[in-house]
Design an enzyme around this catalytic site. Structure first.
Site, short mmCIF file in Angstrom:
data_model
loop_
_atom_site.label_atom_id
_atom_site.label_comp_id
_atom_site.label_asym_id
_atom_site.label_seq_id
_atom_site.Cartn_x
_atom_site.Cartn_y
_atom_site.Cartn_z
N GLN A 154 28.28 57.77 38.83
CA GLN A 154 26.91 58.26 39.00
C GLN A 154 26.24 58.46 37.64
OE1 GLN A 154 28.06 61.73 41.53
NE2 GLN A 154 26.48 60.95 42.91
N ASP A 211 24.79 60.40 34.56
CA ASP A 211 25.35 61.59 33.92
C ASP A 211 24.66 62.87 34.38
OD1 ASP A 211 26.98 59.85 32.63
OD2 ASP A 211 26.15 60.17 30.63
N ASP A 217 26.65 63.96 37.65
CA ASP A 217 28.04 64.44 37.64
C ASP A 217 28.46 65.04 36.30
OD1 ASP A 217 28.47 62.26 35.98
OD2 ASP A 217 29.49 61.06 37.50
N GLN A 246 29.36 63.83 33.64
CA GLN A 246 30.47 63.18 32.94
C GLN A 246 30.15 61.72 32.68
OE1 GLN A 246 34.63 64.03 33.37
NE2 GLN A 246 34.26 65.08 35.32
N ARG A 293 60.35 20.03 30.58
CA ARG A 293 58.93 19.96 30.29
C ARG A 293 58.37 18.60 30.72
NH1 ARG A 293 55.71 24.41 28.48
NH2 ARG A 293 57.17 25.96 27.64
N HIS A 323 60.64 26.53 25.02
CA HIS A 323 61.21 27.26 26.15
C HIS A 323 60.90 26.46 27.41
CE1 HIS A 323 57.06 28.87 26.48
NE2 HIS A 323 57.18 29.17 25.20
N SER A 347 54.80 29.37 33.39
CA SER A 347 53.94 29.25 32.22
C SER A 347 53.57 30.61 31.65
CB SER A 347 52.66 28.51 32.63
OG SER A 347 51.62 28.72 31.71
N HIS A 379 51.15 31.22 29.42
CA HIS A 379 49.70 31.37 29.46
C HIS A 379 49.23 31.77 30.86
CE1 HIS A 379 49.49 29.56 25.49
NE2 HIS A 379 48.19 29.75 25.48
#
Length: 598
Positions: free
Chosen positions: A363, A365, A368, A370, A408, A480, A485, A487
């Site tokens: 909401q 400031d 509320d 905050q 791969r 590896h 994957s 990524h």
């Protein structure tokens, strides 16, 4: 005035109980068994002298290989498996890595003149024991799983490798020009080739494994060629807005933003992202057009034997917004792990995209009293979007090294190339790929023309035929295994965090593409609706598929790893939710199209 000791003890006990509750939550999820596809055992041949190569569909990069690309000694691979399963540093250090060495110079003895002239050293396996590491939040790396990878002889694998060859042959195609007349011949060829394969032209059957059914893709069109299948990935321009646009800058309320926009740009901040009081650009270095690697058999074999060609790629002057398939492959070559998702987060925050309405303190400031920051605000999401990345990587490292050990794509291309050349002599070295060679005949002929051109440019006036999969990176794949994957798993985890925090249904009012001629953004002709969730999903697919476009991953690597990353992020969100005093939930649209509350 200090805090009473009783209160401190009460707080300490509550803190302990919260940590225990998080551990109990993690334990209650259970463990999903990880199962490989059985090919490692199927192609195990402890006696190579009988002529049958061993472990041909396993990741053997780094071990000594014969002239056909098969490992020389199966015991080397068995020792490799034992070492990575133990995680013992000495066992790993004692493994056979690379070819024999010259007794005088101490340098590796390579097959190619190129590797010998550069005096290359070997490169080691990357973080092979990471999947054995424990973590203090989220699912344990070994408690979640990926389904078995497609087998070498399957229609799915043939479709995957066909797609990779076609991507490699089209690396100079602009994403905004897939439907342009100048690219019509290549695009139609790619569409026809893929639609001619069983994986694309036959629907899933009752009884097919669920993982295969969810990966199944239907008819290929100009609109979905080389795209992912996450919700939103097939909507609008190919590239996600979050990998090309910029953001509002500091001082934008008083016109300060204008100084960063190129005079000829359509705007959306010209691909410049506010990173505090500095800016970072979405522009990428321009890899030399038409320059591919590992198209010569001897160089290919040297790379399989651990030759370290990293850093030997070349570039044009300057940088530009991602325009071509090669540009995206270059972007994912050097990105800093969670870079794409941190950038997306910065764009979303700077452009004031609202948080999920279910998050506390949304909401005004004045209502509320905050504002959000440490919890449920900028600092929270900026930290968490990066925090999940290494947790996801540990989970996928376990799948890579300790479970699947999938070869791969470059190695699959090696099997196909060797067998294609043998077939022209009436022989078959790797009969397991006979069908692939047959079904990819037209694609392989174009690959041979491309490879011949590359090898002549590299100094061989009369190169031998080569049907290898051209690589965008000089060193080929990372050191590896392929499945899954890294990524993609990071993409899945980071995007899940962003979708949990931001309003996923928020609509993007202006859609941009990269101009086909100039380094600028232009407004897209797309008239539909793009949402935050859809473009974040597309971002995950863009980054993951960019690795496919480089030739280092398959579609199944990318797709299943995104889902694995999602599991990691959901687990972390669940456990962290126990620490908040506020009563709320995250509303999360998952990659399968369903929505959950956390």
């Amino acid at each position: 005035m200090g805090i009473p000791a009783d209160n401190l003890q009460s707080r300490a006990k509550a803190s302990f109980d919260t940590r225990v509750s998080a551990a109990e939550l993690a334990l209650a999820r259970g463990v999903v068994p990880s199962l490989a596809n059985g090919e490692e055992l199927l192609y195990r041949n402890p006696d190579p002298e009988n002529g049958d190569p061993s472990f041909i569909v396993s990741f053997t990069k780094g071990l000594p290989h014969d002239d056909n690309g098969a490992i020389i000694d199966p015991d080397d691979f068995l020792a490799f498996v034992r070492a990575i399963n133990s995680g013992d540093e000495k066992e790993i250090a004692d493994l056979t890595l690379g070819p024999a060495r010259d007794p005088d110079t101490g340098l590796p003895i390579w097959r190619s003149d190129l590797a010998n002239s550069l005096e290359l050293e070997v490169r080691g396996w990357e973080n092979s024991s990471a999947g054995l590491t424990f973590d203090l939040e989220g699912p344990d790396a070994q408690s979640i799983a990926m389904p078995p990878a497609p087998v070498l002889t399957s229609p799915e694998l043939i479709a995957e490798i066909a797609e990779l060859y076609l991507m490699a042959l089209g690396r100079e195609i602009e994403f905004s020009e897939f439907d342009s007349p100048k690219n019509a011949e290549y695009i139609q060829f790619a569409i026809d080739q893929l639609n001619g394969l069983e994986w694309f032209n036959t629907p899933a059957m009752l009884g097919d494994p669920p993982a295969e059914i969810r990966r199944r893709r239907g008819e290929v069109t100009v609109g979905n060629l080389f795209r992912g299948i996450l919700p939103g990935s097939e909507v609008g321009p190919y590239l996600s807005q979050y990998i090309i646009v910029g953001s509002k800058q500091i001082g934008s309320a008083t016109g300060g933003n204008k100084t960063l926009v190129s005079p000829n740009a359509a705007d959306e901040f010209d691909g410049e992202i506010a990173y505090g009081s500095i800016t970072i650009s979405q522009r990428v270095r321009i890899a030399t057009p038409g320059r591919d690697f590992m198209t010569d058999l001897k160089v290919f074999l040297d790379v399989q034997d651990a030759a370290d060609f990293r850093g030997f790629e070349s570039y044009e002057p300057g940088a530009r917004l991602i325009r071509t398939i090669r540009d995206l492959a270059t972007w994912v070559h050097f990105d800093a792990l969670y870079e794409a998702y941190l950038n997306a987060c910065l764009i979303l925050l700077a452009n004031r995209v609202p948080f999920d309405p279910n998050i506390p303190f949304q909401q005004e400031d004045k209502l509320d009293n905050q504002d959000v920051f440490v919890n449920f605000g900028d600092a929270h999401v900026l930290s968490l979007v990066t925090e999940v990345a290494t947790r996801a990587l540990k989970a996928v490292r376990y799948q890579k090294f300790n479970i699947h050990r999938r070869l791969r794509p470059e190695a699959t291309g090696g099997l196909i190339s060797v067998n294609k050349i043998a077939a022209e002599k009436g022989e078959s070295v790797f009969p397991e790929v006979d069908l692939a060679v047959e079904e990819l005949e037209d694609i392989l002929e174009k690959a041979e023309i491309s490879n011949r051109k590359q090898n002549i440019a590299d100094g061989d006036p009369d190169p031998d035929p080569s049907f290898l999969l051209p690589q965008a990176f000089a060193e080929g794949s990372p050191f590896h295994p392929s499945y899954g994957s890294g990524h993609a798993v990071v993409a899945g985890a980071c995007v899940t965090i962003l979708k949990a925090f931001f309003d996923s249904n928020f609509q993007i009012d202006q859609v941009f593409e990269v101009d086909k001629d100039e380094d600028k953004l232009v407004k897209s002709s797309f008239k539909g609706t793009l949402t935050v969730a859809g473009e974040l999903n597309k971002l995950a697919d863009n980054i993951a598929i960019g690795r496919n476009m480089a030739g280092v991953h398959y579609f199944s690597d990318q797709f299943e790893s995104i889902l694995l990353g999602e599991q990691v992020a959901i687990g972390i969100l669940e456990e962290q939710s126990l620490t908040y005093g506020e009563n709320f939930f995250f509303n999360l649209p998952k990659f399968d199209g369903t929505t959950i509350q956390i």
